[in-house]
Structures are given as structure tokens and as C-alpha cells.
Design a protein around this motif. Sequence first.
Motif, PDB file in Angstrom:
ATOM      1  N   PHE A   1       0.823  -1.210   0.000  1.00 40.19           N
ATOM      2  CA  PHE A   1       0.000   0.000   0.000  1.00 40.19           C
ATOM      3  C   PHE A   1       0.862   1.267   0.000  1.00 40.19           C
ATOM      4  O   PHE A   1       0.548   2.262   0.639  1.00 40.19           O
ATOM      5  CB  PHE A   1      -0.962  -0.002   1.192  1.00 40.19           C
TER       6      PHE A   1
ATOM      7  N   TYR B   1      -1.215   4.638  -5.479  1.00 37.85           N
ATOM      8  CA  TYR B   1      -1.657   4.113  -4.195  1.00 37.85           C
ATOM      9  C   TYR B   1      -2.712   4.989  -3.532  1.00 37.85           C
ATOM     10  O   TYR B   1      -3.546   4.489  -2.770  1.00 37.85           O
ATOM     11  CB  TYR B   1      -0.460   3.907  -3.267  1.00 37.85           C
TER      12      TYR B   1
ATOM     13  N   ASP C   1      -5.715   2.805  -2.663  1.00 39.22           N
ATOM     14  CA  ASP C   1      -6.034   2.672  -1.240  1.00 39.22           C
ATOM     15  C   ASP C   1      -7.378   3.306  -0.915  1.00 39.22           C
ATOM     16  O   ASP C   1      -8.155   2.766  -0.106  1.00 39.22           O
ATOM     17  CB  ASP C   1      -4.938   3.320  -0.389  1.00 39.22           C
TER      18      ASP C   1
ATOM     19  N   ASP D   1      -0.006  -6.868  -1.391  1.00 41.68           N
ATOM     20  CA  ASP D   1      -0.917  -5.900  -0.788  1.00 41.68           C
ATOM     21  C   ASP D   1      -2.260  -5.889  -1.514  1.00 41.68           C
ATOM     22  O   ASP D   1      -3.291  -6.290  -0.985  1.00 41.68           O
ATOM     23  CB  ASP D   1      -0.288  -4.500  -0.765  1.00 41.68           C
TER      24      ASP D   1
END
Length: 541
Positions: free
Chosen positions: A256, A415, A419, A496
Motif C-alpha cells: 500500500f 496508491y 487505497d 498488498d
Amino acid sequence: MSIRKITCLAGQRKSLGFALTVLLAILYSMMVARPVLAASSVTTPNFARIDAFITAGMQEKRIPGVQVAIIQNDHVVHLKGFGQANDEGMKVTPQTPFMIASSSKPITALAIMQLVEAGKVQLDAPVQRYLPWWRLSDPVQSSRVTIANLLDHTSGISGSLGGKDWLSDPSKRNWSLEDGVRSFHSSSFVHAVGTTFEYSNANYETLGLIVQTISGEEFGTYVKQHIFSPLHMNHSTLSLKEAQQEGLQQGYTWYFGFPRSTQNLYLPALGPAGMVISTAEDLSHLLVAQMNGGRYEGTSILSPQGIARMYAGNPHASFGPEGAALDLKGNYGLGWFNGSIAGVPAIYHLGTIVNYASLLVMEPQHHLGAVILMNVNEASLPTQEPIMYMQNNLTRLLAGSEPYTAPGLNVQSFYLYADSTLFVWAIYLLWSAGRLRRWSSMFGQRLQSALSRKRSLLLASLRVTWEVGLALLLLLGIPIVLGGISWLDLPGMFPDLGWALLLLSLLTLLIGIVRAVLLLRAARNNASASSSTVTLSLRRR
């Protein structure tokens, strides 16, 4: 006349063949070797600027450790390590062992060329001359594959063969080189032999087995004795145990957006294609030899003509442009890409594995070369942006050009979006799971109203279809998009996002199934209640 035709003629008529071979060597040294390797202008790189760029890039891209070597003419002129090799803060030096992944391929190609010059292997000979049992599922196509086809990736073999398909089965992770190559027998060709470039580890694993078979030595032993030792590559090996004794640490993978040390992936069967472990200092010796007609400190590992032949790209092995972040194009020769990186003419090879990345690059027009090794990889990032940002710009700085940022997502933006999406998705699923019982109760109440019954059934059915359909689309579609990688392999390659996608997809599917069960139960209960009401009404009449 093509090189292969000349080689065939040499095999049939030895005296004429010898003369043609000598003539060919002279022509190569005049037409290929001199223009490629002669310096049109000698530029002294700005080492302070390069060091400052690497330091800033490591901080911006969150790269734990880097080592770099710069070669000019026949000397190593700059050698430096940056950052940390492990979580305990061990410093990276130019002698710290790193896995170099596919930058192993030029070493395997060099071993084959040594056997060619020793008269033990012919480039245009079929693979089955040296490995009679070797084949894929098509026996006719298999008989046509030559050593040169393997070297320049025009064998027609799939790029997914020879590594990716071994990850999901723990028993295959300890396969020997021969075990791996023998496993190709049931695989299909994806192109006609000699017509199309498709980069495949299977090609170089087969070449490594040929080196092992012809020399009578284990591949790692041959390379150590005939390449590493003459080039004083004292910290280079294909043995994981030896590398760990030399100080090999676990590399890093981004989780992440943040680097985390992860277990190194070592597959013995992948050795000739991607399991060499080396250092910037050692690889600088290899580049000195590659840039100077096969010679390093008075020792010759290959003739100037052999070196030049390695750089001559096959027109059928063309590639690129490979996208904004990669910015690669050109042809593949015998173990080397010959084209450009970020607009700079170069001969090079790149390597990436789960937690390491490498670049070997030569800029013939300036007679400069460089090695850059990193102990991190971004397997989750389709753009390979952080690694290519460093590699592209080191190549540009060597050439005296300004660094640049390729268009598209950088690692921070990638990310941030990834995320954020996963976070919102997870919150939605937790909210949905927590409200399932309430949803079921409210849905049952709406069904009791004749006015809202049809609308409620439609909306509930659409929601179930969306949740189940989205989950199945992700679970079935992502492996296809990623080239056939199974979900068993995916979390290991993308630790991840792979785990996050798998868990969230399964949870979405589970919620969708539970909601479908609740929908059917509520509909059935409503139907039973309606039937009971009708029966009671009829009895009263």
C-alpha cells in the motif's frame, strides 16, 4: 545472405566455411562493432548530480536501497551504495549481493556464445541436436526451434511459460533446471517459430540446460568458472546458500505504498533466466568486458566479433514502444536489447523479481555504461513507475540529458487512488453486512404492500445481481487480465492489492449470496402469508 545461411554453408563445406567465417568476423568488426562501441564523443558524467538524483528519487519513491556503478571506456569510474539492505539498518554497499532477475540472461547468452566459439554449439542448429528429448506439444514446430531462436526470443514459446506457472505448486519451487525444462512438453507454441518476438524465461532455461549438457558441468559451476572467475566477479553466484553467506538480505515489496521486507523468491529451475545474485561492482566488470570486445584486465572471455554478434538485433525480435513509464523500443539480439531507453540509444537489459530490480545499460555513442540495482519492486503497479523512473533517468543523466517524469500515474497517485477505492469498498461491505438483518426485515415489510411489492423485488434483485456479478467479474476476470495468473499465485506476487482484492471480492460474493437467500426467504414467506390470507378469506365466506 543471412547469418544463419552462412553458418549452414560453413557446416557443409568446411574449407569455404572457415573462410566465410573469417570474412564475417571482419565485416562484423567493421560494420557492427566499430559503430556500436566507438565513442563519437566522450562525456564525463556528473557524478554529484547522479548521486543527488538517486538520493532524492529514493526518498520520493520510498526505495530502501540502491547500488550503482558507472563505466567509462574500460574503467569503472564511479561505484556507490545508498540506503539500507535490511530492517536493521545494514548499509548498502557496491558489494552487497542483490538478486538481478532477468539481467541474468546476458550472462547465459555469453555462456552460449563461448560454446559457439569453442565449436561445441552452432547458433542455427536445432535445439534437439543438443537435447534430443526437448519438445513442446507440437513435434514439428519443436524440431524447427534453433539456438538463435531461443537467444532472441523468436522460438514461438509463450511468455507465461517457465516461472509463473510454477509458483502455485510448492513442489515445483525446488525443481532442478532439467525438471523445469522437461515440464514444457505439454505446452503449446503461441507463434510460428522464427516469426515473432515473445519474451519468455523458458527460452533461457533451455539455453542454460544446453550449457550444462554440453559442458558436462552444472550451469552455475560453468558460469562461475568461465565468466565470474575470469571477470573477478567474486560476489556473484547462482547458489542461494552462497549468496546468503555473502550477505544477501530479504528485498522489499511495497505494501500500500510503503516498503516492507519480504521473503526472497528463489527457483533453481529459473536460474539461467533470472536467478543470478550479484553486486554493482561485479556487474561493472561484466560491462567493461562487454564494452571492450570481450576483454577485462587483459583476460578475454569472448572475441570482439562474438560480442558484436550479441548486440545485433533480429528484425523479427522488435518491441516497443512499451508505454509511457517503460519508454523502451528496439530489437532483441542475443541476450541484449538494442534500441533506446527514454529516448537515449542504448544496449541494455532489465530485470525485475518480487522484491528486486536491475538495469545493465551501455551507451555506445558516449562509451559509457552503468549498473543500477534496487532492493525493491512494485509488482502491484502496472506502470512499474518507481523502478523505471530511476532507470530511465540514470540513463538520461549518463547521456547528459535532463531527467524527466513520464506521463501517467506515479507511485504516490496510484496508491492514493487504489487505497482510497479499497477503503471505501471495505467500509461499504462492512456497512452492508451490518445491515443485512435490518434490510431483510424492511424488505419483507415492503413485500406486504401490493403497491411497493414489484418495485421492491426489482431493486433487491438488481442489488443481488450487482454484488454477485461484480464479485464474479473480479474473481474470474483479474487472472485473465494478468495473463493467466491464478488467485493462488496472485497474493504472492501482489501481496498488498492481491490479498485486498481477493478478500474484498469474496466478501462481496458472500454478502450477495446471503442477500439472495434472504430475498428468496422473504419472498417465500410473503407468498405463504398471502396464500394463508386467501384461504382464510375463502373459509369465512
